[in-house]
Design a protein around this motif. Structure first.
Motif, PDB file in Angstrom:
ATOM      1  N   LYS A  96      -2.962   4.278  -3.978  1.00 48.26           N
ATOM      2  CA  LYS A  96      -2.226   3.054  -3.646  1.00 48.26           C
ATOM      3  C   LYS A  96      -2.075   2.952  -2.129  1.00 48.26           C
ATOM      4  CE  LYS A  96       0.029   2.613  -8.033  1.00 48.26           C
ATOM      5  NZ  LYS A  96       1.215   2.233  -8.764  1.00 48.26           N
ATOM      6  N   THR A  97      -2.583   1.854  -1.608  1.00 51.08           N
ATOM      7  CA  THR A  97      -2.522   1.617  -0.167  1.00 51.08           C
ATOM      8  C   THR A  97      -1.921   0.238   0.082  1.00 51.08           C
ATOM      9  OG1 THR A  97      -4.743   0.663  -0.125  1.00 51.08           O
ATOM     10  CG2 THR A  97      -4.578   3.037   0.270  1.00 51.08           C
ATOM     11  N   TYR A  98      -1.466   0.015   1.290  1.00 53.26           N
ATOM     12  CA  TYR A  98      -0.951  -1.302   1.637  1.00 53.26           C
ATOM     13  C   TYR A  98      -2.115  -2.259   1.830  1.00 53.26           C
ATOM     14  CZ  TYR A  98       3.522   0.956   2.557  1.00 53.26           C
ATOM     15  OH  TYR A  98       4.687   1.654   2.440  1.00 53.26           O
ATOM     16  N   HIS A  99      -2.097  -3.365   1.088  1.00 48.38           N
ATOM     17  CA  HIS A  99      -3.123  -4.390   1.311  1.00 48.38           C
ATOM     18  C   HIS A  99      -2.563  -5.511   2.182  1.00 48.38           C
ATOM     19  CE1 HIS A  99      -1.371  -7.189  -1.660  1.00 48.38           C
ATOM     20  NE2 HIS A  99      -1.206  -6.135  -2.441  1.00 48.38           N
ATOM     21  N   THR A 100      -1.245  -5.725   2.140  1.00 44.01           N
ATOM     22  CA  THR A 100      -0.591  -6.740   2.967  1.00 44.01           C
ATOM     23  C   THR A 100       0.731  -6.177   3.461  1.00 44.01           C
ATOM     24  OG1 THR A 100      -1.548  -8.488   1.582  1.00 44.01           O
ATOM     25  CG2 THR A 100       0.272  -9.121   3.030  1.00 44.01           C
ATOM     26  N   PHE A 123      -6.500  -1.612   8.182  1.00 45.53           N
ATOM     27  CA  PHE A 123      -6.547  -1.415   6.738  1.00 45.53           C
ATOM     28  C   PHE A 123      -5.755  -2.431   5.915  1.00 45.53           C
ATOM     29  CE2 PHE A 123      -3.110   1.384   8.224  1.00 45.53           C
ATOM     30  CZ  PHE A 123      -2.063   0.997   7.404  1.00 45.53           C
ATOM     31  N   CYS A 124      -5.056  -3.369   6.572  1.00 39.83           N
ATOM     32  CA  CYS A 124      -4.308  -4.352   5.779  1.00 39.83           C
ATOM     33  C   CYS A 124      -4.217  -5.681   6.512  1.00 39.83           C
ATOM     34  CB  CYS A 124      -2.902  -3.827   5.456  1.00 39.83           C
ATOM     35  SG  CYS A 124      -1.782  -3.803   6.859  1.00 39.83           S
ATOM     36  N   ASP A 125      -3.787  -6.686   5.765  1.00 38.62           N
ATOM     37  CA  ASP A 125      -3.517  -8.005   6.321  1.00 38.62           C
ATOM     38  C   ASP A 125      -2.086  -7.968   6.838  1.00 38.62           C
ATOM     39  OD1 ASP A 125      -3.494 -10.711   6.950  1.00 38.62           O
ATOM     40  OD2 ASP A 125      -3.195 -11.341   4.864  1.00 38.62           O
ATOM     41  N   THR A 164      -1.546  -1.780  -3.397  1.00 43.15           N
ATOM     42  CA  THR A 164      -2.566  -2.039  -4.405  1.00 43.15           C
ATOM     43  C   THR A 164      -2.090  -1.474  -5.741  1.00 43.15           C
ATOM     44  OG1 THR A 164      -3.692   0.036  -3.864  1.00 43.15           O
ATOM     45  CG2 THR A 164      -4.472  -1.952  -2.730  1.00 43.15           C
TER      46      THR A 164
END
Length: 143
Positions: free
Chosen positions: A87-91, A129-131, A82
């Motif tokens: 900041k985190t993993y979105h995909t 938490f992510c795609d 993100t």
């Protein structure tokens, strides 16, 4: 109840040493622009490595049971972060690459599916938490 315990110790600069439940140690560090020296794995990168390691172990175990030899196998994991903090993993893209002639593609696909749908706990955590996008690629040569 099963549990894992790790101990992480500050070393110097921005570097830490962490152990694993089995006793192995790894260094954690960050990039120079964040005050580190790139002398260890980054925490988010370790997460991606954990995903690859977990599913990779599953696949090798299952393929060994099926007596399906794989001369070369690698996984490429790409995490998209993100823009805003934290900041985190979105995909996350997880691509399996199998190399060799006369690959038993049906058995390999079954092993990947079993890991993805039934065995890999780290993969299941990532799904929270992510795609997560998975690709399986077969290559006739070993390079």
């Amino acid at each position: 109840m099963a549990q894992h315990i790790v101990t992480t110790v500050y070393k110097q600069g921005m570097q830490f040493e962490t152990d694993s439940p089995t006793g192995y140690k790894a260094l954690i560090d960050t990039s120079p622009e964040n005050g580190g020296n790139n002398e260890g794995l980054g925490p988010k990168g370790m997460m991606l490595s954990a995903l690859a390691g977990c599913t990779g172990l599953d696949i090798v175990f299952v393929l060994n049971k099926m007596r399906a030899d794989i001369p070369k196998f690698e996984m490429v994991v790409k995490g998209e972060l993100t823009e805003e903090h934290p900041k985190t993993y979105h995909t996350v893209h997880l691509d399996y690459h199998f190399y060799g002639e006369d690959l038993k593609k049906d058995k390999i696909q079954k092993a990947v599916d079993l890991s993805a749908e039934q065995y890999c706990g780290v993969m299941e955590m990532f799904r929270q938490f992510c795609d997560l996008k998975i690709g399986v690629h077969f290559h006739e040569s070993e390079t």
